[in-house]
Design a protein around this motif. Structure first.
Motif, PDB file in Angstrom:
ATOM      1  N   LYS A 125     -27.847 -16.388 -20.305  1.00 38.49           N
ATOM      2  CA  LYS A 125     -29.291 -16.526 -19.940  1.00 38.49           C
ATOM      3  C   LYS A 125     -29.839 -15.213 -21.066  1.00 38.49           C
ATOM      4  O   LYS A 125     -30.898 -15.599 -21.496  1.00 38.49           O
TER       5      LYS A 125
ATOM      6  N   ASP B 110     -29.859 -16.016 -24.408  1.00 39.94           N
ATOM      7  CA  ASP B 110     -30.982 -17.271 -24.784  1.00 39.94           C
ATOM      8  C   ASP B 110     -32.183 -16.394 -24.838  1.00 39.94           C
ATOM      9  O   ASP B 110     -33.057 -16.779 -25.766  1.00 39.94           O
TER      10      ASP B 110
ATOM     11  N   LEU C 250     -33.250 -14.760 -27.900  1.00 41.38           N
ATOM     12  CA  LEU C 250     -33.939 -15.534 -29.145  1.00 41.38           C
ATOM     13  C   LEU C 250     -35.627 -15.409 -29.079  1.00 41.38           C
ATOM     14  O   LEU C 250     -36.173 -15.730 -30.114  1.00 41.38           O
ATOM     15  N   TYR C 251     -36.298 -15.344 -28.039  1.00 38.75           N
ATOM     16  CA  TYR C 251     -37.612 -15.334 -28.130  1.00 38.75           C
ATOM     17  C   TYR C 251     -38.090 -13.755 -28.115  1.00 38.75           C
ATOM     18  O   TYR C 251     -39.217 -13.611 -27.911  1.00 38.75           O
TER      19      TYR C 251
ATOM     20  N   GLN D 247     -21.147 -15.834 -30.011  1.00 42.04           N
ATOM     21  CA  GLN D 247     -22.390 -16.125 -30.168  1.00 42.04           C
ATOM     22  C   GLN D 247     -23.515 -15.117 -30.553  1.00 42.04           C
ATOM     23  O   GLN D 247     -24.482 -15.685 -31.125  1.00 42.04           O
TER      24      GLN D 247
ATOM     25  N   THR E 194     -23.751 -24.760 -35.675  1.00 46.01           N
ATOM     26  CA  THR E 194     -24.794 -24.038 -36.166  1.00 46.01           C
ATOM     27  C   THR E 194     -24.657 -22.953 -37.006  1.00 46.01           C
ATOM     28  O   THR E 194     -25.575 -22.706 -38.090  1.00 46.01           O
TER      29      THR E 194
ATOM     30  N   ASN F 173     -28.044 -28.624 -26.866  1.00 43.11           N
ATOM     31  CA  ASN F 173     -27.582 -27.388 -27.898  1.00 43.11           C
ATOM     32  C   ASN F 173     -28.270 -27.529 -29.304  1.00 43.11           C
ATOM     33  O   ASN F 173     -28.358 -26.792 -30.040  1.00 43.11           O
TER      34      ASN F 173
ATOM     35  N   LYS G 260     -31.148 -28.588 -29.765  1.00 47.06           N
ATOM     36  CA  LYS G 260     -32.297 -27.849 -29.764  1.00 47.06           C
ATOM     37  C   LYS G 260     -32.122 -26.169 -29.961  1.00 47.06           C
ATOM     38  O   LYS G 260     -32.885 -25.346 -30.408  1.00 47.06           O
ATOM     39  N   LYS G 261     -31.300 -25.887 -29.257  1.00 40.07           N
ATOM     40  CA  LYS G 261     -30.851 -24.141 -29.201  1.00 40.07           C
ATOM     41  C   LYS G 261     -30.328 -23.864 -30.706  1.00 40.07           C
ATOM     42  O   LYS G 261     -30.507 -22.980 -31.115  1.00 40.07           O
TER      43      LYS G 261
ATOM     44  N   LEU H 190     -33.281 -23.441 -32.994  1.00 43.51           N
ATOM     45  CA  LEU H 190     -33.831 -21.904 -32.683  1.00 43.51           C
ATOM     46  C   LEU H 190     -32.961 -20.916 -33.522  1.00 43.51           C
ATOM     47  O   LEU H 190     -33.724 -20.101 -34.198  1.00 43.51           O
TER      48      LEU H 190
END
Length: 299
Positions: A176, A179, A182-183, A228, A265, A287, A289-290, A293
C-alpha cells in the motif's frame, strides 16, 4: 492543504501556549494518536531542547522568518500540530529504539536516527525523511509541505499491522505504501518507497512463521514487490532484466499474474505495444488502472 502562511501569521498573534503544553513526551501515545488522526509523527530527542533550536518558516510573501528557538516559540507548535503529532523523546528510550534498527537499517538511516534533526516517522516509528540531512536551519514550512501527509490512504493497512505484525500485515502495508507513492510529489516519492522496503524486509523475516505455506511463493511475492519499485522510479528496462533473471527459476502459479502485470506495464512504458498486447487479457481491471498510473508517471 490549508494556507500555511496565513495560518502561521494568524497564530503568531493569537496563540499563547507553551512548548511544554504543546508537545507530547510519550512516543507510544504519540504514535497511537497519529494512527487515529491519519498523521505522521514529528520527533526530536530531548537533548535538543537543552539549547536554542533555531529554525525558519516562510510567511505569505515567501519571506523567511527566523525563529530563535523552536522549543520556546509559542506560534510554531500549533502549526506543527495541524499536520503532525509532535513528540520529544527521552534519551533513556534511545537504547531500546536503537536495538530495533541497529542490524536492519542502513548507516544513513542510523545517522538520521542519531542526529539532532527533526525526524518524520510513520505510526510504527520508521523514519520517512532519511534523505533529508539539513546543512543549515531547518525550514518548518518546507517540512510541512513535504511531509505533512494525510495517511488515510494506508489507514486500513496501518491498523492491520498495528493489530498484528506478521507476514501478511507487513507485506500488505508495504504494497500500500508503494501504491501511495504514486500519488506523492517526486521530491518525496523515493522516501515513501524506502519506507515500503522496510516493511518488505520485515515480511521476509516472517516467512518462516508460515511453514504450512509455500515458502518459495511468499519469497517470490516479496521479490516481485521489490521489482515493482523500479517502475515507480522510472526504470522499466531494469524491471525487464530482473524479471527475466527471475524466470530462470519456476514462477509459482499464484504469482504469475503479478509477473504478467509487471511485464505488461514495462512494455507499455517502453512503447512495445506488441508484447503488451499479448498480455493485456491476463491483466485484471484493477491492475490495468494501476498500470495506467505508472505509465503516466513515466511519461
Amino acid at each position: 492543504m490549508k494556507n500555511l502562511f496565513i495560518k502561521f501569521l494568524f497564530l503568531f498573534f493569537i496563540i499563547n501556549v507553551s512548548h511544554a503544553q504543546a508537545w507530547m513526551t510519550n512516543l507510544d501515545i504519540a504514535q497511537k494518536l497519529a494512527l487515529s488522526q491519519n498523521k505522521m509523527v514529528l520527533m526530536v530527542w530531548e537533548d535538543t531542547t537543552d539549547y536554542k533550536y533555531q529554525v525558519v518558516v516562510n510567511n505569505e510573501k515567501g519571506n523567511t522568518v527566523f525563529v530563535q528557538n523552536l522549543f520556546e516559540n509559542e506560534e510554531v507548535s500549533p502549526l506543527i500540530w495541524d499536520y503532525f503529532v509532535p513528540v520529544i523523546v527521552n534519551e533513556f528510550e534511545y537504547a531500546d529504539l536503537y536495538e530495533k534498527i541497529k542490524d536492519k537499517q542502513s548507516q544513513k538511516y542510523i545517522d538520521k536516527f542519531n542526529d539532532d534533526s527533526i525526524k518524520i516517522m510513520d505510526v510504527n516509528g520508521n523514519i520517512l525523511n532519511v534523505s533529508n540531512q539539513p546543512e543549515g536551519y531547518q525550514n518548518i514550512t518546507k517540512i510541512i509541505l513535504d511531509y505533512g501527509l494525510n495517511t488515510e490512504f494506508v489507514s486500513p493497512e496501518l491498523n492491520g499491522y498495528n493489530d498484528k505484525s506478521d507476514f501478511y500485515s507487513a507485506y500488505y502495508l508495504a504494497s500500500k505504501y508503494l501504491d501511495y507513492s504514486l500519488y506523492m510529489k517526486e521530491s518525496i516519492r523515493e522516501n515513501i518507497i524506502d519506507l515500503a522496503m522496510i516493511y518488505l524486509d520485515e515480511a521476509v523475516e516472517h516467512i518462516a512463521d508460515n511453514p504450512e505455506e509455500n515458502q518459495l511463493g511468499l519469497t517470490q511475492r516479496v521479490a516481485l514487490s521489490r521489482i515493482q519499485q523500479y517502475l515507480i522510479l522510472k526504470r522499466p528496462k531494469k524491471v525487464l532484466r530482473m524479471l527475466k533473471r527471475m524466470e530462470k527459476e519456476a514462477i509459482e502459479p499464484k504469482n504469475q499474474r503479478f509477473v504478467d502485470f509487471l511485464y505488461y506495464t514495462s512494455y507499455r512504458i517502453l512503447g512495445d505495444e506488441t508484447e503488451a498486447g499479448l498480455l493485456r487479457s491476463k491483466i485484471s481491471s484493477v491492475n490495468l488502472k494501476k498500470a495506467e498510473l505508472l505509465i503516466n508517471l513515466n511519461s
